[in-house]
Scaffold this motif. Structure first.
Motif, mmCIF file in Angstrom:
data_model
loop_
_atom_site.group_PDB
_atom_site.id
_atom_site.type_symbol
_atom_site.label_atom_id
_atom_site.label_comp_id
_atom_site.label_asym_id
_atom_site.label_seq_id
_atom_site.Cartn_x
_atom_site.Cartn_y
_atom_site.Cartn_z
ATOM 1 N N TYR A 1 -35.811 143.285 39.380
ATOM 2 C CA TYR A 1 -36.959 142.783 40.202
ATOM 3 C C TYR A 1 -37.306 141.497 39.374
ATOM 4 N N ASN A 2 -36.423 141.125 38.345
ATOM 5 C CA ASN A 2 -36.944 139.803 37.798
ATOM 6 C C ASN A 2 -35.488 139.655 36.692
ATOM 7 N N PRO A 3 -34.730 138.624 37.238
ATOM 8 C CA PRO A 3 -34.624 137.719 38.312
ATOM 9 C C PRO A 3 -34.401 138.513 39.605
ATOM 10 N N TYR A 4 -35.490 137.971 40.675
ATOM 11 C CA TYR A 4 -35.605 139.045 41.880
ATOM 12 C C TYR A 4 -34.445 138.994 42.675
ATOM 13 N N GLY A 5 -33.954 140.393 42.872
ATOM 14 C CA GLY A 5 -32.799 140.697 43.842
ATOM 15 C C GLY A 5 -31.349 140.521 43.217
ATOM 16 N N LYS A 6 -31.190 140.165 41.922
ATOM 17 C CA LYS A 6 -30.149 139.990 41.383
ATOM 18 C C LYS A 6 -29.387 141.179 40.836
ATOM 19 N N ILE A 7 -28.103 141.122 40.723
ATOM 20 C CA ILE A 7 -27.342 142.154 39.933
ATOM 21 C C ILE A 7 -26.944 141.657 38.769
ATOM 22 N N LEU A 8 -27.116 142.302 37.522
ATOM 23 C CA LEU A 8 -27.210 141.989 36.348
ATOM 24 C C LEU A 8 -25.829 142.549 35.654
ATOM 25 N N ALA A 9 -25.045 142.108 34.728
ATOM 26 C CA ALA A 9 -24.018 142.533 34.255
ATOM 27 C C ALA A 9 -24.452 143.745 33.279
ATOM 28 N N VAL A 10 -23.761 144.854 33.430
ATOM 29 C CA VAL A 10 -24.202 146.125 32.635
ATOM 30 C C VAL A 10 -22.887 146.631 32.037
ATOM 31 N N ASP A 11 -22.909 146.727 30.778
ATOM 32 C CA ASP A 11 -21.650 147.166 29.957
ATOM 33 C C ASP A 11 -21.417 148.861 30.105
ATOM 34 N N GLU A 12 -22.776 149.469 29.740
ATOM 35 C CA GLU A 12 -22.655 150.715 29.592
ATOM 36 C C GLU A 12 -22.280 151.535 30.891
ATOM 37 N N ASP A 13 -21.928 152.732 30.725
ATOM 38 C CA ASP A 13 -21.581 153.588 31.876
ATOM 39 C C ASP A 13 -22.745 154.269 32.432
ATOM 40 N N TRP A 14 -23.238 153.879 33.607
ATOM 41 C CA TRP A 14 -24.397 154.543 34.156
ATOM 42 C C TRP A 14 -24.248 155.653 35.208
ATOM 43 N N LEU A 15 -22.903 155.870 35.790
ATOM 44 C CA LEU A 15 -22.609 156.846 36.420
ATOM 45 C C LEU A 15 -22.816 158.264 36.031
ATOM 46 N N LEU A 16 -23.624 159.166 36.775
ATOM 47 C CA LEU A 16 -24.171 160.436 36.612
ATOM 48 C C LEU A 16 -23.063 161.347 36.730
ATOM 49 N N THR A 17 -22.500 162.093 35.830
ATOM 50 C CA THR A 17 -21.573 163.267 35.908
ATOM 51 C C THR A 17 -21.973 164.377 35.419
ATOM 52 N N GLU A 18 -21.470 165.421 35.490
ATOM 53 C CA GLU A 18 -21.669 166.910 34.889
ATOM 54 C C GLU A 18 -21.589 166.598 33.337
ATOM 55 N N LYS B 1 -23.754 146.219 45.531
ATOM 56 C CA LYS B 1 -24.606 145.373 46.364
ATOM 57 C C LYS B 1 -25.939 145.203 45.856
ATOM 58 N N ALA B 2 -26.625 144.133 46.299
ATOM 59 C CA ALA B 2 -28.112 144.211 45.819
ATOM 60 C C ALA B 2 -28.880 145.076 46.594
ATOM 61 N N ILE B 3 -29.634 146.099 45.942
ATOM 62 C CA ILE B 3 -30.366 147.001 46.863
ATOM 63 C C ILE B 3 -31.780 146.941 46.416
ATOM 64 N N PRO B 4 -32.581 147.236 47.543
ATOM 65 C CA PRO B 4 -34.057 147.073 47.295
ATOM 66 C C PRO B 4 -34.706 147.905 46.502
ATOM 67 N N HIS B 5 -35.782 147.962 46.178
ATOM 68 C CA HIS B 5 -36.396 148.576 45.117
ATOM 69 C C HIS B 5 -37.398 149.708 45.670
ATOM 70 N N ALA B 6 -37.385 149.795 47.044
ATOM 71 C CA ALA B 6 -38.405 150.711 47.822
ATOM 72 C C ALA B 6 -38.240 151.995 47.184
ATOM 73 N N VAL B 7 -37.321 152.566 47.242
ATOM 74 C CA VAL B 7 -37.038 154.083 47.094
ATOM 75 C C VAL B 7 -37.579 154.430 45.699
ATOM 76 N N ALA B 8 -36.913 153.461 44.856
ATOM 77 C CA ALA B 8 -37.296 153.468 43.363
ATOM 78 C C ALA B 8 -38.744 153.500 43.265
#
Lengths: 314, 314, 314
Positions: free
Chosen positions: A242-259, A179-186
């Protein structure tokens, strides 16, 4: 302290962190500090951890709290001045904030961004109007732009786990989400980490750059593996573009953090503000293992809120 | 007592019943027993009587209580281990239960069955996970399988109305309904009635047999009129079929309980846990007449909960 | 006082107004008056101001309050006697009110009209059944016909602003709205204004006549400008037609109240119970200017409720 909506300066931050740790050691240190006073908790969006931790903090200080959920259609607030209110908004924020300010000694407010109107969101116009029209001290329970109580709890958790005699390397690592998540925590985590003089690296896919006002001075790194090297703390969090604001961009790499990604870094502690999407943002192996500080962060929300309320009551 | 999720043994049950009656006589007997402690009431399903009676019970003991309604979509919990959380569930029960356990001294949880996944429901897997991950004493406010606080209140009500010097005949009588209803109240009533050494008859249409683990030792009777003969207490309750699980079966006979069916039995008292569908489950003539114990049962919910909380706080 | 559902007589009203003003001067005058007692706040419809102000009033008296929102489908109440309950209503008001009366020392109830069934609404049958079946003192938080706590707060506000030595001219001025709105606030304002022996003019478009039982003795005026002449207080409020019941009628004239309409009347104070539709019912110029008493009215809700609860506890 008459407002708590963002990082102010390092001495205020350090004082709040120390006070939070004192309350953690003795939650009932000032049991009558809030006696006869009332806190209104206003939620324009849902909450679980924030509501309960703030209510417990208030109770520890003898401060009576009342929850108002205004996130239902029936109490949709009109936010714009001069509007002819002939649509679905039943009350103007001016009137509601005025009344709430006359009922409570302190207001705490949660107002998420729309993620569709960048100008309104980035001006934090809901929070600002509550401050303007209520006439009482206001605590942010997460606004469109910042989540300062979360960041204070995060700083308390870092302080508890900081390697002695060293300026810690802190990494804010973007994570996938559906989902499109706010920037506040970051935003707030960046603001507080650098404000507390930590060495901050922010790692995310290209295109996910945060608002520059929060990232100036941080090392921006598009290679997650490189960013994780020598990290003392890894803060995992999704945010939308943040730009384009509130959008989800296509991401190819794996960004899940694991051990696996941290196998060369034995010392790194991992943080997340919760709720976390397991195995999408963060792997079970980390969350259920010894690196995870997520439960400590959640617990520290109580004492962060208590330090802030104590400051406002002082 | 470190958990309250089911009937344990007759001595514990008798002690709880006696304690509840003591609290009924003097609700403010131990006004500071819970001082400085906090009870979290977690509702994965709606509640009125259970929430209020438990909050009043807590208040009578000086125990602070907080209600969390997690039955909205926004806080849908993921219950399964190892899941990739990329659907509509926003938080894993592991993380939520851990946080709640760190915020509260006691958790009380309501988690109804799905009535679609028999294996998950009958393993009471939501309740069990809260117990496993919260690390604090847990009170069931009705789980997929049992509703022990209701049954304790029912046993208190029977004790108050028991014919002296006699082992009472207790009849659990199935009633019609328009919706598929859980088995928890029926299961627990059978468990506690036989556990308290009462003579239990269960009457229902063929096909509505409950899980045998709860009915062993009871007299199963398909003829309602015969079952009602000589009954001291008639407990009216609907439940859906256990096999096929959660289904509503066609029933030709009239199972609504009215005064007419009890005209030969002047002494029988009639019970129901409420809410009751008038004239579908139970006739107005009974509910508004002298046989009805339903208001007494509801009132006793306070003292049942108070006895249990008192036991956990001891 | 054992009930608070309407205007009783001028001496009771004056005593309540005086008591409310005493509480406004010293809210914690009787901090233990409600000790050991419990107030149940039952909402069959949403509320913000009414809920919070009544809870604060209770707290000021040491009276513990519990909120029950029964406006969700899950707890839809059956209101009619003798019904076969095989539809969507899960509990009969008889049973619910009986239980609530056994849990609480005082019940406060909000039950709006349907605006579709005139006979049921005008008999106030929901409120009356709660009174009949609960067996405890009942306070109306706005019923189908009246909103007496609002009117008491309004009378307190008028008393605070009354021109000395003069019987004030009070004008109830109909305002436009986009939805069909109940008559309760208008009815009660008329009832209390005339009951307190004020000179009342009611102005509205033809067709918007209120129930005559509330308007006998008032001057009915279809010309708003004429009605506003020499007014000391102008109470702005929308209501739907009483006949045909609950309908919105076509209105050609401009009934929005703005400064322009009051330019010849410098002294008039303007009131509204909130929430107000800005620039549809009342102009920004009035609401944000010195004539407006709306914030004072909202604040006085606390002390009106406190006076009533104090009276019931006495």
């Amino acid at each position: 302290m008459n407002q708590f909506t963002k990082f102010e300066n390092i001495s205020t931050a350090n004082a709040l962190i120390s006070k939070a740790l004192e309350f953690k050691a003795d939650p009932h240190m000032h049991p009558n500090k809030g006696q006869g006073k009332r806190l209104g908790l206003i939620f324009l969006n849902p909450s679980l951890r924030t509501r309960v931790s703030t209510q417990i903090a208030a109770s520890n200080l003898g401060l009576e709290s009342f929850v108002l959920n205004m996130d239902k259609d029936t109490w949709a607030l009109e936010m714009h001045d001069g509007t002819l209110m002939n649509k679905n908004k039943v009350e103007h924020i001016k009137d509601a904030a005025g009344v709430l300010g006359s009922y409570f000694d302190i207001l705490a407010i949660r107002a998420f961004p729309s993620l569709t109107n960048k100008q309104e969101d980035t001006s934090d116009f809901i929070l600002k109007q509550f401050i303007q029209y209520s006439g009482v001290p206001v605590v942010s329970l997460e606004s469109a732009v910042r989540h300062p109580l979360q960041s204070l709890a995060d700083m308390v958790t870092i302080r508890e786990n900081i390697p002695s005699g060293k300026k810690p390397k802190v990494v804010l690592s973007w994570a996938p989400h559906i989902k499109a998540i706010p920037h506040a925590v970051a935003n707030s985590f960046a603001e507080w980490s650098m404000g507390c003089d930590y060495d901050l690296t922010i790692t995310h896919p290209e295109g996910y750059e945060l608002d520059e006002q929060f990232t100036q001075g941080a090392d921006i790194q598009y290679n997650q593996n490189k960013a994780l090297e020598d990290a003392d703390f890894v803060y995992v969090k999704n945010w939308s573009a943040y730009n384009p604001y509130g959008k989800i961009l296509a991401v190819d790499e794996d960004w899940l953090l694991t051990e696996k990604k941290l196998k060369k870094n034995k010392k790194a502690k991992v943080m997340h503000c919760l709720p976390v999407r397991r195995n999408l943002e963060l792997g079970d192996d980390i969350l259920d293992g010894p690196r995870s500080l997520v439960q400590a962060q959640a617990k520290n929300r109580i004492f962060a809120a208590q330090a802030v309320l104590d400051g406002i009551l002082s």
